[in-house]
Motif scaffolding. Sequence first.
Motif, PDB file in Angstrom:
ATOM      1  N   ASN A   1       9.324   0.397  -7.852  1.00  0.00           N
ATOM      2  CA  ASN A   1      10.379   1.235  -7.295  1.00  0.00           C
ATOM      3  C   ASN A   1       9.846   2.335  -6.397  1.00  0.00           C
ATOM      4  O   ASN A   1      10.476   3.368  -6.253  1.00  0.00           O
ATOM      5  N   SER A   2       8.694   2.141  -5.811  1.00  0.00           N
ATOM      6  CA  SER A   2       8.120   3.126  -4.904  1.00  0.00           C
ATOM      7  C   SER A   2       8.811   3.037  -3.552  1.00  0.00           C
ATOM      8  O   SER A   2       9.197   1.961  -3.105  1.00  0.00           O
ATOM      9  N   ARG A   3       8.957   4.158  -2.909  1.00  0.00           N
ATOM     10  CA  ARG A   3       9.532   4.186  -1.569  1.00  0.00           C
ATOM     11  C   ARG A   3       8.436   4.360  -0.523  1.00  0.00           C
ATOM     12  O   ARG A   3       8.720   4.576   0.634  1.00  0.00           O
ATOM     13  N   ALA A   4       7.190   4.279  -0.968  1.00  0.00           N
ATOM     14  CA  ALA A   4       6.073   4.434  -0.040  1.00  0.00           C
ATOM     15  C   ALA A   4       6.022   3.244   0.921  1.00  0.00           C
ATOM     16  O   ALA A   4       6.309   2.120   0.539  1.00  0.00           O
ATOM     17  N   ARG A   5       5.685   3.510   2.147  1.00  0.00           N
ATOM     18  CA  ARG A   5       5.565   2.482   3.180  1.00  0.00           C
ATOM     19  C   ARG A   5       4.174   1.864   3.091  1.00  0.00           C
ATOM     20  O   ARG A   5       3.184   2.550   2.958  1.00  0.00           O
ATOM     21  N   LEU A   6       4.093   0.554   3.200  1.00  0.00           N
ATOM     22  CA  LEU A   6       2.825  -0.153   3.191  1.00  0.00           C
ATOM     23  C   LEU A   6       2.376  -0.349   4.638  1.00  0.00           C
ATOM     24  O   LEU A   6       3.092  -0.916   5.448  1.00  0.00           O
ATOM     25  N   PHE A   7       1.205   0.195   4.965  1.00  0.00           N
ATOM     26  CA  PHE A   7       0.603   0.003   6.282  1.00  0.00           C
ATOM     27  C   PHE A   7      -0.589  -0.928   6.102  1.00  0.00           C
ATOM     28  O   PHE A   7      -1.430  -0.698   5.238  1.00  0.00           O
ATOM     29  N   VAL A   8      -0.660  -1.975   6.919  1.00  0.00           N
ATOM     30  CA  VAL A   8      -1.748  -2.943   6.780  1.00  0.00           C
ATOM     31  C   VAL A   8      -2.344  -3.236   8.154  1.00  0.00           C
ATOM     32  O   VAL A   8      -1.747  -2.945   9.190  1.00  0.00           O
ATOM     33  N   SER A   9      -3.524  -3.836   8.133  1.00  0.00           N
ATOM     34  CA  SER A   9      -4.202  -4.168   9.387  1.00  0.00           C
ATOM     35  C   SER A   9      -3.593  -5.407  10.013  1.00  0.00           C
ATOM     36  O   SER A   9      -2.843  -6.156   9.379  1.00  0.00           O
ATOM     37  N   GLU A  10      -3.980  -5.655  11.250  1.00  0.00           N
ATOM     38  CA  GLU A  10      -3.420  -6.793  11.971  1.00  0.00           C
ATOM     39  C   GLU A  10      -3.825  -8.139  11.388  1.00  0.00           C
ATOM     40  O   GLU A  10      -3.234  -9.164  11.728  1.00  0.00           O
ATOM     41  N   GLY A  11      -4.758  -8.136  10.469  1.00  0.00           N
ATOM     42  CA  GLY A  11      -5.102  -9.369   9.776  1.00  0.00           C
ATOM     43  C   GLY A  11      -3.940  -9.902   8.941  1.00  0.00           C
ATOM     44  O   GLY A  11      -3.924 -11.067   8.544  1.00  0.00           O
ATOM     45  N   ALA A  12      -2.960  -9.048   8.695  1.00  0.00           N
ATOM     46  CA  ALA A  12      -1.791  -9.452   7.910  1.00  0.00           C
ATOM     47  C   ALA A  12      -0.743 -10.179   8.752  1.00  0.00           C
ATOM     48  O   ALA A  12       0.277 -10.611   8.221  1.00  0.00           O
ATOM     49  N   LEU A  13      -0.980 -10.338  10.035  1.00  0.00           N
ATOM     50  CA  LEU A  13      -0.005 -11.010  10.894  1.00  0.00           C
ATOM     51  C   LEU A  13      -0.076 -12.522  10.724  1.00  0.00           C
ATOM     52  O   LEU A  13      -0.326 -13.273  11.663  1.00  0.00           O
TER      53      LEU A  13
END
Length: 135
Positions: free
Chosen positions: A2-14
């Motif tokens: 239930n976290s509202r934190a945004r997940l930022f990931v590298s372009e390897g996740a595309l």
Amino acid sequence: RNSRARLFVSEGALTPRFITRGGRAAEGALIVTSTEAPAPETDFARTYRARFAEAPPAFAAEAYDAARAILTAIGSGARTRSAVSAYLSGHEIGGLTRTLRWTPTGEPAVMRYRVVAVEDGGFVGRGPVGPGDAG
């Protein structure tokens, strides 16, 4: 949970695998990338799908542009690494993703970045970002 934190990931996740493996947890993730995925209706994307039976992955269009630039340099008579580098640093080459330019040291003259979000189980472009952009 239930976290509202945004997940930022590298372009390897595309990759589709990021979305399928991440499931609901991947929703809302933001990816900052320098890649420019070709739109599905472009000739490049259609040709790629016809040949490989899947959509072009991240960096496919950039790889095509880079190979084309090197082949253009070779076609001009450049036969060594330094000759190819010299040719590229003195020319602009139109590519699928952008006009390619290099510095005399061989680095890209211009780098562009954009943000991609995961929404409804897919990747959605959020737009370009650059120095001084606040969001």
